[in-house]
Design a protein around this motif. Structure first.
Motif, PDB file in Angstrom:
ATOM      1  N   SER A 129       5.865  -3.884  -7.153  1.00  0.00           N
ATOM      2  CA  SER A 129       4.821  -4.484  -7.980  1.00  0.00           C
ATOM      3  C   SER A 129       3.464  -3.937  -7.544  1.00  0.00           C
ATOM      4  N   SER A 130       2.428  -4.268  -8.301  1.00  0.00           N
ATOM      5  CA  SER A 130       1.135  -3.607  -8.091  1.00  0.00           C
ATOM      6  C   SER A 130      -0.018  -4.602  -8.099  1.00  0.00           C
ATOM      7  N   SER A 131      -1.031  -4.305  -7.301  1.00  0.00           N
ATOM      8  CA  SER A 131      -2.253  -5.113  -7.304  1.00  0.00           C
ATOM      9  C   SER A 131      -2.963  -5.049  -8.642  1.00  0.00           C
ATOM     10  N   GLU A 132      -2.668  -4.031  -9.466  1.00  0.00           N
ATOM     11  CA  GLU A 132      -3.280  -3.934 -10.791  1.00  0.00           C
ATOM     12  C   GLU A 132      -2.919  -5.136 -11.650  1.00  0.00           C
ATOM     13  N   ALA A 175      16.309 -10.495  -4.748  1.00  0.00           N
ATOM     14  CA  ALA A 175      15.354  -9.621  -5.431  1.00  0.00           C
ATOM     15  C   ALA A 175      13.941 -10.029  -5.054  1.00  0.00           C
ATOM     16  N   SER A 176      13.172  -9.089  -4.530  1.00  0.00           N
ATOM     17  CA  SER A 176      11.833  -9.379  -4.012  1.00  0.00           C
ATOM     18  C   SER A 176      10.800  -8.452  -4.619  1.00  0.00           C
ATOM     19  N   ASN A 177       9.593  -8.984  -4.783  1.00  0.00           N
ATOM     20  CA  ASN A 177       8.455  -8.191  -5.229  1.00  0.00           C
ATOM     21  C   ASN A 177       7.542  -7.873  -4.046  1.00  0.00           C
ATOM     22  N   GLY A 178       7.218  -6.610  -3.881  1.00  0.00           N
ATOM     23  CA  GLY A 178       6.156  -6.220  -2.956  1.00  0.00           C
ATOM     24  C   GLY A 178       4.919  -5.918  -3.778  1.00  0.00           C
ATOM     25  N   ILE A 179       3.903  -6.759  -3.684  1.00  0.00           N
ATOM     26  CA  ILE A 179       2.675  -6.563  -4.469  1.00  0.00           C
ATOM     27  C   ILE A 179       1.740  -5.706  -3.628  1.00  0.00           C
ATOM     28  N   LEU A 180       1.882  -4.406  -3.771  1.00  0.00           N
ATOM     29  CA  LEU A 180       1.140  -3.472  -2.929  1.00  0.00           C
ATOM     30  C   LEU A 180      -0.210  -3.127  -3.535  1.00  0.00           C
ATOM     31  N   PHE A 181      -1.232  -3.232  -2.715  1.00  0.00           N
ATOM     32  CA  PHE A 181      -2.551  -2.765  -3.109  1.00  0.00           C
ATOM     33  C   PHE A 181      -2.590  -1.244  -2.902  1.00  0.00           C
ATOM     34  N   ALA A 219     -16.064   0.955  -9.085  1.00  0.00           N
ATOM     35  CA  ALA A 219     -14.798   0.243  -8.911  1.00  0.00           C
ATOM     36  C   ALA A 219     -14.463   0.153  -7.424  1.00  0.00           C
ATOM     37  N   ARG A 220     -14.039  -1.029  -7.002  1.00  0.00           N
ATOM     38  CA  ARG A 220     -13.749  -1.276  -5.590  1.00  0.00           C
ATOM     39  C   ARG A 220     -12.253  -1.535  -5.410  1.00  0.00           C
ATOM     40  N   ARG A 221     -11.686  -0.896  -4.387  1.00  0.00           N
ATOM     41  CA  ARG A 221     -10.260  -1.027  -4.134  1.00  0.00           C
ATOM     42  C   ARG A 221      -9.981  -1.300  -2.661  1.00  0.00           C
ATOM     43  N   ASP A 222      -8.809  -1.853  -2.409  1.00  0.00           N
ATOM     44  CA  ASP A 222      -8.293  -2.110  -1.067  1.00  0.00           C
ATOM     45  C   ASP A 222      -7.333  -0.964  -0.763  1.00  0.00           C
ATOM     46  N   TRP A 223      -7.802   0.014   0.032  1.00  0.00           N
ATOM     47  CA  TRP A 223      -7.040   1.242   0.271  1.00  0.00           C
ATOM     48  C   TRP A 223      -6.365   1.240   1.640  1.00  0.00           C
ATOM     49  N   GLY A 224      -5.053   1.497   1.648  1.00  0.00           N
ATOM     50  CA  GLY A 224      -4.315   1.605   2.899  1.00  0.00           C
ATOM     51  C   GLY A 224      -3.576   2.931   2.989  1.00  0.00           C
ATOM     52  N   PHE A 225      -2.772   3.081   4.047  1.00  0.00           N
ATOM     53  CA  PHE A 225      -2.064   4.329   4.350  1.00  0.00           C
ATOM     54  C   PHE A 225      -0.599   4.183   3.940  1.00  0.00           C
ATOM     55  N   ALA A 226      -0.123   5.035   3.042  1.00  0.00           N
ATOM     56  CA  ALA A 226       1.187   4.892   2.419  1.00  0.00           C
ATOM     57  C   ALA A 226       2.364   4.760   3.397  1.00  0.00           C
ATOM     58  N   LYS A 241      15.239 -14.292   3.469  1.00  0.00           N
ATOM     59  CA  LYS A 241      15.401 -14.707   2.078  1.00  0.00           C
ATOM     60  C   LYS A 241      14.511 -13.864   1.176  1.00  0.00           C
ATOM     61  N   PRO A 242      14.895 -13.732  -0.090  1.00  0.00           N
ATOM     62  CA  PRO A 242      14.058 -12.960  -1.013  1.00  0.00           C
ATOM     63  C   PRO A 242      12.782 -13.710  -1.342  1.00  0.00           C
ATOM     64  N   ASP A 243      11.692 -12.960  -1.478  1.00  0.00           N
ATOM     65  CA  ASP A 243      10.406 -13.593  -1.752  1.00  0.00           C
ATOM     66  C   ASP A 243       9.432 -12.521  -2.223  1.00  0.00           C
ATOM     67  N   ASP A 244       8.204 -12.930  -2.514  1.00  0.00           N
ATOM     68  CA  ASP A 244       7.176 -12.010  -2.981  1.00  0.00           C
ATOM     69  C   ASP A 244       6.066 -11.926  -1.948  1.00  0.00           C
ATOM     70  N   PHE A 245       5.585 -10.697  -1.679  1.00  0.00           N
ATOM     71  CA  PHE A 245       4.618 -10.478  -0.612  1.00  0.00           C
ATOM     72  C   PHE A 245       3.501  -9.537  -1.050  1.00  0.00           C
ATOM     73  N   VAL A 246       2.276  -9.920  -0.738  1.00  0.00           N
ATOM     74  CA  VAL A 246       1.128  -9.029  -0.896  1.00  0.00           C
ATOM     75  C   VAL A 246       1.036  -8.139   0.331  1.00  0.00           C
ATOM     76  N   ILE A 247       0.847  -6.829   0.103  1.00  0.00           N
ATOM     77  CA  ILE A 247       0.671  -5.865   1.184  1.00  0.00           C
ATOM     78  C   ILE A 247      -0.695  -5.215   0.982  1.00  0.00           C
ATOM     79  N   ALA A 248      -1.612  -5.403   1.935  1.00  0.00           N
ATOM     80  CA  ALA A 248      -2.989  -4.934   1.771  1.00  0.00           C
ATOM     81  C   ALA A 248      -3.688  -4.888   3.125  1.00  0.00           C
ATOM     82  N   THR A 249      -4.874  -4.272   3.144  1.00  0.00           N
ATOM     83  CA  THR A 249      -5.660  -4.204   4.380  1.00  0.00           C
ATOM     84  C   THR A 249      -6.624  -5.367   4.525  1.00  0.00           C
TER      85      THR A 249
END
Length: 347
Positions: A129-132, A175-181, A219-226, A241-249
């Motif tokens: 998933s996406s921060s967009e 089934a899990s969502n990774g909401i990556l910035f 435009a401002r973004r939260d930029w991390g290292f892939a 357990k399956p869950d949804d997680f935000v991944i960001a700096t």
């Protein structure tokens, strides 16, 4: 030996994830689209001859718009984990091809989930998933923030996000969502803004270009290292357990700040080389994205190490080196200092 299936394996994230999983002893399978030219450059360093008895990386032709082929691949491989990274992932391009973006980025997820439901409910599924999806939502954004998508890409990703939650709750799938910035690297596609900047600088310094043409600098973004972010993907599927997680700096910087940092690193001033071109503006813009990844820290033990300025230096060094230019080398020093186990570089 665990088996993993990666869609989008030839992309930035897919290539790093394949390296990580191979490093951890997995047998890795990737889905690639048939094309008239080779598009495996990011994984050429790890690709083994599939006829070699010792090979642990295998590629399969498939397309996210082809339900039957996707199902056949899953049935034949019987993976323990599926990492769904494949998509039409360019936000600006999604305005030009919204129907295709919806079909591949949105419905492609449903095709995988349906195949998974019919095959084996024990297979673990990761959705990129996406921060967009947050779009115009008030920052900082976390797992409980409302979604206000501002592009066809974001709408397609949001559809996928909700399908994952529905299949998880309706069919008891892991089934899990990774909401990556935003996450970047030297392997980022050349049309994405960060890579456009660092590659543009190398072109200017090598005399190939005079100017760098940009769109919205505010435009401002939260930029991390892939590479750090794909480790978070793996951790999400190792969770109890399956869950949804935000991944960001947890930090946000403007495109202008990225430009200033990058040009300053090579001893230049951005105002001498950057020009604005209206064709690079989006019909609807996402002004500010900044993630709150406290849940990932608490439940997954994940924290980023690479800072904004680190990221800029790593990417500038890589594109300068690719252009045959002398590099300051600070990017290499950062990687050596912060990562003793540099699996993504084959060390």
């Amino acid at each position: 030996m665990k088996k993993a299936l990666i869609t989008g394996i030839t992309g930035q994230d897919g290539s790093y994830l394949a390296e990580l999983l191979l490093h951890k002893g997995y047998e890795v399978h990737g889905i690639i689209r048939r094309a008239s030219t080779f598009n495996t450059g990011r994984i050429d360093n790890i690709y083994s001859d599939p006829h070699d008895a010792g090979a642990r990386l295998f590629l399969h032709y498939g397309d996210l718009s082809d339900c039957e082929q996707i199902s056949n691949i899953i049935y034949n491989i019987c993976p323990d984990e599926i990492y769904h990274l494949g998509a039409q992932s360019h936000v600006r391009v999604s305005f030009d091809i919204p129907e295709y973006t919806s079909n591949v980025t949105g419905l492609g997820t449903t095709r995988l989930l349906e195949a998974l439901r019919r095959k084996d409910s024990k297979i673990k599924f990761y959705q990129a998933s996406s921060s967009e999806m947050f779009g115009a939502a008030k920052p900082p954004q976390n797992e409980n923030t409302e979604f206000v998508p501002r592009s066809p890409y974001a709408c397609a990703k949001l559809y996928s996000y909700w399908m994952v939650k529905n299949y998880r709750e309706g069919y008891n799938l892991f089934a899990s969502n990774g909401i990556l910035f935003n996450h970047e690297s030297p392997r980022r596609g050349e049309t994405f803004v960060t890579r456009k900047v660092t590659r543009g600088i190398a072109s200017i310094l090598s005399g190939k270009e005079k100017y760098l043409y940009m769109g919205n600098l505010d435009a401002r973004r939260d930029w991390g290292f892939a590479p750090e972010y794909v480790e978070a993907m793996w951790r999400i599927l190792q969770n109890d357990k399956p869950d949804d997680f935000v991944i960001a700096t947890g930090e946000t910087h403007s495109v202008k700040e990225f430009l200033e940092e990058a040009f300053s690193y090579v001893g230049k001033h951005m105002n001498d080389f950057v020009k604005i071109d209206s064709k690079y503006f989006r019909p609807t813009e996402v002004e500010v994205l900044i993630g709150d990844a406290s849940k990932s820290d608490k439940e997954l033990g994940w924290k980023p190490k690479v800072t904004f300025s680190d990221l800029v230096r790593i990417m500038v060094d890589a594109d300068m080196r690719a252009a045959g230019l002398e590099v300051a080398g600070e990017g290499d020093e950062i990687l050596a200092k912060k990562f003793s186990d540099k699996w993504w570089r084959g060390d």
